[in-house]
Write a protein that holds these residues in place. Structure first.
Motif, mmCIF file in Angstrom:
data_model
loop_
_atom_site.group_PDB
_atom_site.id
_atom_site.type_symbol
_atom_site.label_atom_id
_atom_site.label_comp_id
_atom_site.label_asym_id
_atom_site.label_seq_id
_atom_site.Cartn_x
_atom_site.Cartn_y
_atom_site.Cartn_z
ATOM 1 N N SER A 18 53.068 42.041 2.566
ATOM 2 C CA SER A 18 52.784 43.435 2.209
ATOM 3 C C SER A 18 51.951 43.508 0.943
ATOM 4 C CB SER A 18 54.083 44.214 1.998
ATOM 5 O OG SER A 18 54.742 43.767 0.823
ATOM 6 N N VAL A 21 54.689 43.487 -5.286
ATOM 7 C CA VAL A 21 55.084 42.680 -6.443
ATOM 8 C C VAL A 21 56.290 43.349 -7.086
ATOM 9 C CG1 VAL A 21 54.385 41.812 -8.707
ATOM 10 C CG2 VAL A 21 52.702 41.929 -6.848
ATOM 11 N N VAL A 23 59.432 43.060 -10.102
ATOM 12 C CA VAL A 23 59.995 42.417 -11.293
ATOM 13 C C VAL A 23 61.492 42.677 -11.235
ATOM 14 C CG1 VAL A 23 59.986 42.343 -13.808
ATOM 15 C CG2 VAL A 23 57.868 42.814 -12.561
ATOM 16 N N ASP A 25 65.846 41.567 -12.082
ATOM 17 C CA ASP A 25 66.763 40.926 -13.026
ATOM 18 C C ASP A 25 67.319 39.637 -12.403
ATOM 19 O OD1 ASP A 25 68.791 41.706 -11.296
ATOM 20 O OD2 ASP A 25 69.529 43.326 -12.587
ATOM 21 N N LEU A 337 45.567 44.799 -8.299
ATOM 22 C CA LEU A 337 46.663 44.878 -7.324
ATOM 23 C C LEU A 337 46.602 46.153 -6.491
ATOM 24 C CD1 LEU A 337 49.612 43.549 -9.543
ATOM 25 C CD2 LEU A 337 48.431 42.327 -7.719
ATOM 26 N N MET B 1 72.459 51.019 -11.898
ATOM 27 C CA MET B 1 71.491 50.209 -12.659
ATOM 28 C C MET B 1 70.391 49.742 -11.723
ATOM 29 S SD MET B 1 72.425 46.737 -14.701
ATOM 30 C CE MET B 1 71.202 45.495 -15.005
ATOM 31 N N LYS B 2 69.136 49.822 -12.205
ATOM 32 C CA LYS B 2 68.011 49.410 -11.375
ATOM 33 C C LYS B 2 67.759 47.919 -11.581
ATOM 34 C CE LYS B 2 63.731 51.279 -9.747
ATOM 35 N NZ LYS B 2 62.456 51.820 -10.042
ATOM 36 N N HIS B 3 67.911 47.176 -10.509
ATOM 37 C CA HIS B 3 67.753 45.726 -10.609
ATOM 38 C C HIS B 3 66.322 45.285 -10.315
ATOM 39 C CE1 HIS B 3 72.118 45.013 -10.872
ATOM 40 N NE2 HIS B 3 72.202 46.088 -10.100
ATOM 41 N N ILE B 4 65.571 46.173 -9.670
ATOM 42 C CA ILE B 4 64.236 45.780 -9.214
ATOM 43 C C ILE B 4 63.229 46.856 -9.603
ATOM 44 C CG2 ILE B 4 62.847 45.226 -7.172
ATOM 45 C CD1 ILE B 4 65.484 44.443 -5.763
ATOM 46 N N GLN B 5 62.169 46.426 -10.254
ATOM 47 C CA GLN B 5 61.043 47.336 -10.527
ATOM 48 C C GLN B 5 59.879 46.900 -9.651
ATOM 49 O OE1 GLN B 5 60.978 46.793 -14.966
ATOM 50 N NE2 GLN B 5 60.269 48.902 -14.829
ATOM 51 N N THR B 6 59.303 47.844 -8.946
ATOM 52 C CA THR B 6 58.189 47.499 -8.060
ATOM 53 C C THR B 6 56.879 47.940 -8.690
ATOM 54 O OG1 THR B 6 59.614 47.632 -6.130
ATOM 55 C CG2 THR B 6 57.245 47.842 -5.738
ATOM 56 N N ILE B 7 55.954 46.996 -8.787
ATOM 57 C CA ILE B 7 54.627 47.268 -9.369
ATOM 58 C C ILE B 7 53.763 47.928 -8.295
ATOM 59 C CG2 ILE B 7 52.600 46.175 -10.435
ATOM 60 C CD1 ILE B 7 55.198 45.868 -12.060
ATOM 61 N N LYS B 8 52.905 48.836 -8.722
ATOM 62 C CA LYS B 8 52.046 49.517 -7.754
ATOM 63 C C LYS B 8 51.014 48.531 -7.187
ATOM 64 C CE LYS B 8 49.665 53.894 -7.258
ATOM 65 N NZ LYS B 8 48.251 54.084 -7.508
ATOM 66 N N THR B 9 51.004 48.404 -5.876
ATOM 67 C CA THR B 9 50.044 47.500 -5.225
ATOM 68 C C THR B 9 49.475 48.172 -3.981
ATOM 69 O OG1 THR B 9 51.822 46.498 -3.929
ATOM 70 C CG2 THR B 9 51.197 45.355 -5.943
ATOM 71 N N ARG B 10 48.363 47.634 -3.496
ATOM 72 C CA ARG B 10 47.833 48.098 -2.221
ATOM 73 C C ARG B 10 48.667 47.470 -1.103
ATOM 74 N NH1 ARG B 10 41.668 47.241 0.287
ATOM 75 N NH2 ARG B 10 41.856 48.896 1.821
ATOM 76 N N ASN B 11 49.107 48.280 -0.138
ATOM 77 C CA ASN B 11 49.887 47.734 0.963
ATOM 78 C C ASN B 11 48.946 47.049 1.954
ATOM 79 O OD1 ASN B 11 51.173 47.587 3.619
ATOM 80 N ND2 ASN B 11 52.889 48.580 2.583
ATOM 81 N N LEU B 12 49.108 45.747 2.085
ATOM 82 C CA LEU B 12 48.161 44.985 2.905
ATOM 83 C C LEU B 12 48.281 45.331 4.393
ATOM 84 C CD1 LEU B 12 48.300 41.491 1.173
ATOM 85 C CD2 LEU B 12 46.797 43.435 0.722
ATOM 86 N N CYS B 13 49.493 45.658 4.836
ATOM 87 C CA CYS B 13 49.665 46.038 6.245
ATOM 88 C C CYS B 13 48.914 47.349 6.519
ATOM 89 C CB CYS B 13 51.139 46.188 6.586
ATOM 90 S SG CYS B 13 52.089 44.697 6.239
#
Lengths: 461, 51
Positions: A18, A21, A23, A25, A337, B1-13
């Motif tokens: 997809s 990316v 980040v 914990d 990105l 609690m937020k365990h995952i931060q998603t960076i803005k990316t282009r969706n390749l699909c």
């Protein structure tokens, strides 16, 4: 397919197909690694055991973390299956016969005598020669005639040293500018030079007409002068550095690259990057030497950990300087990105031999500059077009999925299968891979993505 | 609690939908020039998907 790595104090997870990316914990990092191979209860149990001594990692938190991973999977941002293989040949099939870039070898000769030169001091293992205006003009016509609806056409003035044939370069640019409007094309020229012949005339011309200029400088004076010497053995650093500084200052922000080569003599190439920065340059590229494995300048297995560490330290330097308001660009760490290439481009491989070709001073066509001089790869010429369709077909069929070694590599959608020439020289097949280069590439991508993450998150996380 | 931060990316699909125009720069990855991988290229498609 996912790829997980820890770098610069970050836990980074890439969802390869997809392009997402994340980040994460520590608990999420471990859970993602276990997620596909184990049922939920097992994942929760193993993670809970690992973090038993951490009061912040409660059962509820782990349950919440698992839910977040499931949500990303359901949204197509984690564990996305690779369904792209049937599309691998589509872009090349759709653009078959379209040529959009030429590397014009305007001079198979050089005024430097660098022993590490992949092109045998500019001669490409043949006779010294320069391209005539007539040959160059026909090459530009060939490009226009074969470019279909493609508007932007790329032409690299390459050598040897192209400024040894500067008058022809100027004439060819003038010719191209004269035909591009009626042909509904836009020529983007690049000049790659060792700098020895740069003067005010070259600076004016390059800054007016060249979309990009690539300036060869290896960094520290002692490193540069080790290889980049004239025929009397004199180093070129003192001659070229002031010329490059003058050209760049006059360039007014247009694209340029200070391009260095690192070899077995300087696997610690970060020192050379620092020298480039000290000289006032901010658009930098440093490339591993391309030469035979038994060449004394070739990088060795012992150099590899040194080089990989340099890449990590370089990412750290880049992040620190950006925060300090003194940013610089390292070409291999440029990654967009949000607006990078589509999936078709990412899987179709490099365009050598199809959309991109090299033209010799005599008008012969080769799949790229690295194959020039190897008669078996001669594709045809600029008057008759591609006649060696067997070799061209081999290049047309080159894509990520045609390379068995790329199939399970997490970086395949960032590199598109790598360089066909490096693969050929390393394995005897354009469908092989140059594994040493792959190691460097993967590290560069990890660093590039870290730098992009830092640029987005900054000190927030 | 937020365990995952998603960076803005282009969706390749998603990029498959309007992708493949071929206008982007050639991606020569030869280190003896200035290796231009696909990762450091910009998409030049004027019709690309909107997010």
């Amino acid at each position: 397919m996912t790829h997980q790595y820890k770098l610069g104090g970050r836990n980074i997870v890439l969802d390869v197909c997809s392009g997402a990316v994340h980040v994460v914990d520590d608990a999420a990092y471990d859970m993602i690694a276990l997620f596909e191979a184990h049922p939920k209860a097992e994942v929760l149990r193993m993670t809970a055991e690992k973090y038993a001594g951490d009061p912040e990692v409660t059962a509820d938190e782990l349950e919440e973390c698992y839910s977040q991973i499931e949500a990303l999977r359901d949204a197509g941002a984690l564990f996305t299956p690779d369904t792209f293989e049937p599309m691998a040949g589509d872009l090349k099939a759709k653009t078959a016969g379209v040529v959009k870039a030429l590397c014009l070898h305007v001079a198979h000769t050089c005024n430097l005598n660098c022993s590490y030169c992949f092109a045998s001091q500019g001669k490409y293992h043949g006779e010294r020669a320069v391209m005539s205006f007539e040959v160059g003009k026909r090459a530009l016509d060939f490009l226009v005639e074969n470019s279909g609806t493609r508007r932007n056409l790329e032409v690299d003035f390459f050598g040897g040293e192209p400024l040894l044939n500067f008058d022809v370069v100027k004439q060819l640019v003038a010719y191209a500018r004269g035909i591009e409007k009626d042909a509904k094309k836009n020529f983007r020229f690049t000049l790659t030079t060792n700098g020895m012949l740069i003067d005010d005339d070259v600076i004016d011309f390059a800054n007016r007409e060249m979309h990009n200029v690539v300036l060869s400088l290896d960094g520290r004076k002692e490193i540069h002068d080790r290889f980049r010497v004239d025929y009397a053995g004199r180093g070129s650093w003192d001659t070229i550095v002031p010329k490059f500084q003058k050209l760049v200052e006059a360039r007014g922000g247009k694209n340029y690259y200070i391009r260095g080569t690192f070899t077995h003599a300087n696997p610690d190439f970060l020192r050379d990057i620092e020298t480039m920065l000290d000289l006032g340059f901010t658009e930098l590229s440093m490339e591993p030497v391309v030469c035979a494995a038994d060449d004394p300048s070739a990088l060795t297995q012992d150099d590899l950990p040194v080089v990989l560490r340099q890449y990590e330290e370089l990412a750290d330097l880049m992040i620190r300087r950006r925060k300090a308001g003194k940013p610089f660009t390292f070409y291999h760490y440029m990654i967009d990105l949000t607006a990078g290439p589509c999936i078709y481009k990412r899987i179709s491989g490099c365009g050598s031999g199809t959309e991109y070709m090299a033209v010799t001073p005599w008008g012969d066509l080769y799949p790229c500059h690295q194959f020039v001089g190897d008669e078996a790869f001669r594709l045809g010429d600029i008057w008759h077009g591609v006649t060696n369709t067997a070799v061209q077909s081999e290049f047309a069929a080159c894509n990520v999925y045609a390379r068995p070694d790329c199939r399970d590599c997490w970086a395949k959608l960032y590199c598109s299968g790598g360089c066909a020439a490096n693969a050929y020289h390393a394995t005897g097949s354009v469908r092989g891979v140059y594994k040493y280069g792959c190691e460097l590439f993967r590290k560069r991508m990890e660093c590039a993505i870290l730098a992009a993450v830092e640029a987005e998150l900054g000190d927030d996380a | 609690m937020k365990h995952i931060q998603t960076i803005k990316t282009r969706n390749l699909c998603e990029s498959a939908k309007n992708g493949g125009c071929g206008e982007c720069q050639t991606s020569c990855q030869s280190a003896c020039k200035t290796s231009c991988g696909i990762a450091n290229q910009a998409c030049e498609n004027t019709q690309k998907e909107t997010k």
